[in-house]
Design a protein around this motif. Structure first.
Motif, mmCIF file in Angstrom:
data_model
loop_
_atom_site.group_PDB
_atom_site.id
_atom_site.type_symbol
_atom_site.label_atom_id
_atom_site.label_comp_id
_atom_site.label_asym_id
_atom_site.label_seq_id
_atom_site.Cartn_x
_atom_site.Cartn_y
_atom_site.Cartn_z
ATOM 1 N N UNK A 115 6.890 3.144 3.408
ATOM 2 C CA UNK A 115 6.382 3.909 2.020
ATOM 3 C C UNK A 115 6.705 2.741 1.075
ATOM 4 N N UNK A 116 5.741 2.313 0.291
ATOM 5 C CA UNK A 116 6.060 1.369 -0.848
ATOM 6 C C UNK A 116 5.953 0.009 -0.148
ATOM 7 N N UNK A 117 6.149 -1.151 -0.873
ATOM 8 C CA UNK A 117 5.871 -2.260 -0.695
ATOM 9 C C UNK A 117 6.960 -3.039 0.347
ATOM 10 N N UNK A 134 2.004 -1.361 2.788
ATOM 11 C CA UNK A 134 1.198 -0.298 2.002
ATOM 12 C C UNK A 134 0.802 -1.305 0.605
ATOM 13 N N UNK A 135 -0.378 -1.341 0.417
ATOM 14 C CA UNK A 135 -1.108 -1.989 -0.630
ATOM 15 C C UNK A 135 -1.452 -1.312 -1.709
ATOM 16 N N UNK A 139 -2.991 -2.421 -5.594
ATOM 17 C CA UNK A 139 -4.055 -2.014 -6.368
ATOM 18 C C UNK A 139 -3.917 -1.552 -7.462
ATOM 19 N N UNK A 140 -2.888 -0.465 -7.719
ATOM 20 C CA UNK A 140 -2.913 0.158 -8.857
ATOM 21 C C UNK A 140 -2.482 -0.725 -9.946
ATOM 22 N N UNK A 177 3.028 5.468 -3.861
ATOM 23 C CA UNK A 177 4.152 6.342 -3.632
ATOM 24 C C UNK A 177 5.367 5.702 -3.260
ATOM 25 N N UNK A 178 6.537 6.146 -3.641
ATOM 26 C CA UNK A 178 7.794 5.647 -3.243
ATOM 27 C C UNK A 178 8.767 6.723 -3.249
#
Length: 277
Positions: A115-117, A134-135, A139-140, A177-178
């Motif tokens: 979840x997250x980077x 998780x990209x 992107x955001x 999402x985090x």
């Protein structure tokens, strides 16, 4: 399962906001995050949040080993939110959050969650590594970059724009999402499972360590796994720190890159984990 770990703060004497912990059949890595103003809304801070959530995850993994990982993460997020909602404004965009990577061995399977980077790399037997990354935040951020760049010279305007970005995109549909204050974010994690017999090992990285590949391009993932097997996690972090001091290659002239907390858990002998086979 055997696990080699290394975790280094961004600066000597500064709190490490990453967390890493292991059980005989699981590894958990978190990368805590905050921003300017975090201290004013949370009395505990980012390092506390990452450590508290990591501890809850390890406890749940030990006590409820059959629960699916997204559900387990959601329960842990809820517990930590309850632990400091009475003293802190946990819904504020400045309050602490964390990215999460989990590896669990269960009944001959290797379950994984990101979840997250943070990044999780599965070293497959006879096949290329499977990289779970998780990209969505990248992107955001790209969509909002022009707004932030437009106010980069005005500190107050930049902070307001950053707060708007987080309200608009973090833990929101179409954003990223985090782990923070809402257990429902766990349902958005990237999760899956592979047979343990298909894996030679696995590695979990905070984004301060994964930048050896995804920011600096100093190696690809097979090369990183080879270095981990030979020199261990500390060698990867040493190379990251060297790149940060000298600047990322290919930028025309070397320039320093701000260091980040860097953490790696390198897991091998997976079939030896209790209940793994």
């Amino acid at each position: 399962m055997r696990v080699a770990m290394a975790s280094v703060p961004r600066e000597t004497g500064r709190a490490n906001e990453d967390f890493v912990g292991v059980l005989p059949t699981a590894a958990v890595l978190l990368d805590g995050a905050g921003m300017s103003g975090t201290e004013s809304v949370c009395a505990h801070g980012v390092a506390w949040y990452a450590s508290r959530l990591g501890g809850e995850l390890l406890g749940l993994l030990a006590l409820d080993p059959d629960q699916e990982l997204p559900a387990l993460l959601g329960e842990a997020i809820g517990r930590v939110a309850d632990a400091h909602r009475g003293t802190c404004d946990i819904a504020d965009p400045s309050s602490p959050s964390a990215t999460v990577a989990i590896l669990r061995l269960r009944a001959g399977r290797a379950d994984h969650l990101v979840l997250g980077d943070s990044v999780l790399v599965l070293d497959r037997v006879g096949a290329a590594p499977l990289v779970i990354a998780d990209r969505r935040e990248v992107v955001a951020a790209q969509r909002y970059r022009s707004v932030l760049d437009g106010v980069a010279g005005d500190r107050d305007a930049y902070q307001r724009a950053l707060m708007h970005y987080r309200r608009t995109y973090r833990n929101q549909p179409g954003g990223f999402w985090v782990a923070k204050d809402d257990p429902r974010a766990a349902a958005e994690a990237l999760a899956g499972s592979l047979p343990v017999a298909d894996l030679a090992g696995a590695a979990l990285f905070s984004n301060g360590a994964s930048r050896i590949v995804d920011r600096f391009g100093l190696a690809d993932w097979p090369e990183v796994l080879a270095v981990l097997a030979g020199g261990g996690p500390a060698e990867i972090i040493r190379r990251v720190r060297q790149a940060e001091r000298g600047g990322a290659p290919g930028e025309g002239r070397p320039r320093p890159v701000a260091p980040d907390d860097a953490t790696i858990a390198y897991c091998t002998h997976l079939a030896e984990g209790r209940d793994a086979g």
